[in-house]
Design a protein around this motif. Structure first.
Motif, mmCIF file in Angstrom:
data_model
loop_
_atom_site.group_PDB
_atom_site.id
_atom_site.type_symbol
_atom_site.label_atom_id
_atom_site.label_comp_id
_atom_site.label_asym_id
_atom_site.label_seq_id
_atom_site.Cartn_x
_atom_site.Cartn_y
_atom_site.Cartn_z
ATOM 1 N N PHE A 79 9.515 78.544 48.650
ATOM 2 C CA PHE A 79 8.845 79.765 49.089
ATOM 3 C C PHE A 79 8.683 79.792 50.614
ATOM 4 C CE2 PHE A 79 4.904 82.104 50.077
ATOM 5 C CZ PHE A 79 5.380 83.371 49.788
ATOM 6 N N ASN A 80 8.306 78.660 51.181
ATOM 7 C CA ASN A 80 8.180 78.611 52.639
ATOM 8 C C ASN A 80 9.512 78.890 53.326
ATOM 9 O OD1 ASN A 80 5.437 78.097 52.716
ATOM 10 N ND2 ASN A 80 5.713 75.879 52.560
ATOM 11 N N ASP A 81 10.586 78.340 52.774
ATOM 12 C CA ASP A 81 11.914 78.594 53.332
ATOM 13 C C ASP A 81 12.219 80.087 53.294
ATOM 14 O OD1 ASP A 81 12.205 75.920 53.698
ATOM 15 O OD2 ASP A 81 13.561 75.592 52.000
ATOM 16 N N TYR A 82 11.888 80.710 52.166
ATOM 17 C CA TYR A 82 12.111 82.151 52.054
ATOM 18 C C TYR A 82 11.336 82.897 53.137
ATOM 19 C CZ TYR A 82 10.877 86.877 50.777
ATOM 20 O OH TYR A 82 10.598 88.217 50.847
ATOM 21 N N MET A 83 10.060 82.550 53.309
ATOM 22 C CA MET A 83 9.213 83.252 54.278
ATOM 23 C C MET A 83 9.731 83.118 55.720
ATOM 24 S SD MET A 83 6.798 85.093 52.903
ATOM 25 C CE MET A 83 5.403 85.363 54.017
ATOM 26 N N GLN A 84 10.458 82.058 55.974
ATOM 27 C CA GLN A 84 10.991 81.864 57.319
ATOM 28 C C GLN A 84 12.401 82.439 57.471
ATOM 29 O OE1 GLN A 84 8.931 80.760 59.623
ATOM 30 N NE2 GLN A 84 7.364 80.314 58.066
ATOM 31 N N SER A 85 13.008 82.838 56.386
ATOM 32 C CA SER A 85 14.390 83.320 56.432
ATOM 33 C C SER A 85 14.479 84.736 57.008
ATOM 34 C CB SER A 85 14.998 83.297 55.033
ATOM 35 O OG SER A 85 14.401 84.308 54.231
#
Lengths: 171, 171
Positions: A79-85
């Motif tokens: 989820f964190n990766d998504y939020m930074q994408s």
DNA sequence: TAGACCATGTAACCCGTTACATGATTAG
DNA sequence: CTAATCATGTAACGGGTTACATGGTCTA
């Protein structure tokens, strides 16, 4: 922005059942994400198989058992990766506008009016629905940024309605 | 409302190549249908296999050959059926709003501002793009109902921008 | 007593995306 | 010389939808 990002984001807040996730999608994300029940369970299943979420079954009396899903650290990571994408561009599918686009010399004047009236009704209902829901949401605690998304939705429906009523009055 | 309805509708007006269909999707239907090149050719292929459209290859000099597709009577039938069918509700996917919704205590203030500024830029570009295109479209002949869809799009982008600029100024 | 709400899931399918693959002409 | 425009397609994959399947409680 896939269904899994949405579900992971919801579970990142607190553990939920599939049914509760559906409720949130329907009541709080309607005007920017259209996820159906049919998508939730298959996605939960995949996420569980991947170890992104954990299932806990709660036996209930007089009600069907429920499966409460909790996000795992690997799920939080995704989820964190998504939020930074990179933010993907908005995508809209409006069957109503498509029919207007193709409608010339295919639809009668009456059909065009009916089409527009129906769209006005739909938009009106959606607006009422998010307004009604906003009160309950605010009681349960609405965050500052979430309040922006709500206002965005209200503004969207209101300006669409205003436009539709304007063209409706001109024919 | 599937890709095939859109393609059938375009070919119902006049014969086109895949490339020209792409052009129409990009320039005239952007804000209510997001079809990509990658969807056009597979769909044309299926429609041809089903006998809904016919392919005619035109050999060109100095340019790649083109395949011009024409709608058949069976294709017209399917398109008419679509036009009479129930209007499906609008569906929106906004990655931008989803991130705002989840953003509280995950995104820094700077990140939120950046998110909004980026959205303003995107919407501004889309608005400019449909306005630019409208002139060319009007020269080639724009129908009355199509003009409504264009105004709808302009109204949509303008009111979204106004809202975004308003909240931007408040933080 | 009918409808809404609670509650979950699977198998098969379909639509569309992504990656792969090619290449000449024209305008700046 | 580089980017844009013209121009088309396939294979593999993935995500989500649809259809199928079940059933109790609570409210009007």
């Amino acid at each position: 922005m896939r269904g899994r990002d949405v579900i992971l984001g919801i579970l990142n807040r607190s553990p939920r059942t599939g049914y509760e996730i559906n409720d949130i999608l329907k009541n709080q994300l309607t005007y920017f994400y259209d996820g159906t029940m049919g998508m939730i369970y298959p996605t939960l299943r995949k996420l569980e198989a991947e170890g992104k979420i954990k299932k806990e079954t709660i036996i209930q009396d007089g009600k069907p058992n429920k499966n409460v899903y909790t996000i795992t650290s690997s799920g939080k990571q995704e989820f964190n990766d998504y939020m930074q994408s990179k933010v993907s561009p908005e995508s809209i599918k409006s069957d109503f506008l498509l029919r207007l686009y193709f409608g010339e010399s295919i639809l009668s004047d009456d059909q065009v009016i009916k089409l527009i009236d129906q769209e006005i009704t739909r938009k009106q209902q959606q607006l009422n629905s998010i307004k009604d829901n906003a009160d309950r949401w605010k009681e349960k605690g609405m965050q500052r940024l979430q309040n922006i998304t709500l206002s965005y939705g209200i503004n969207y429906y209101q300006s669409a309605l205003k436009f539709l009523q304007h063209i409706r009055s001109q024919l």
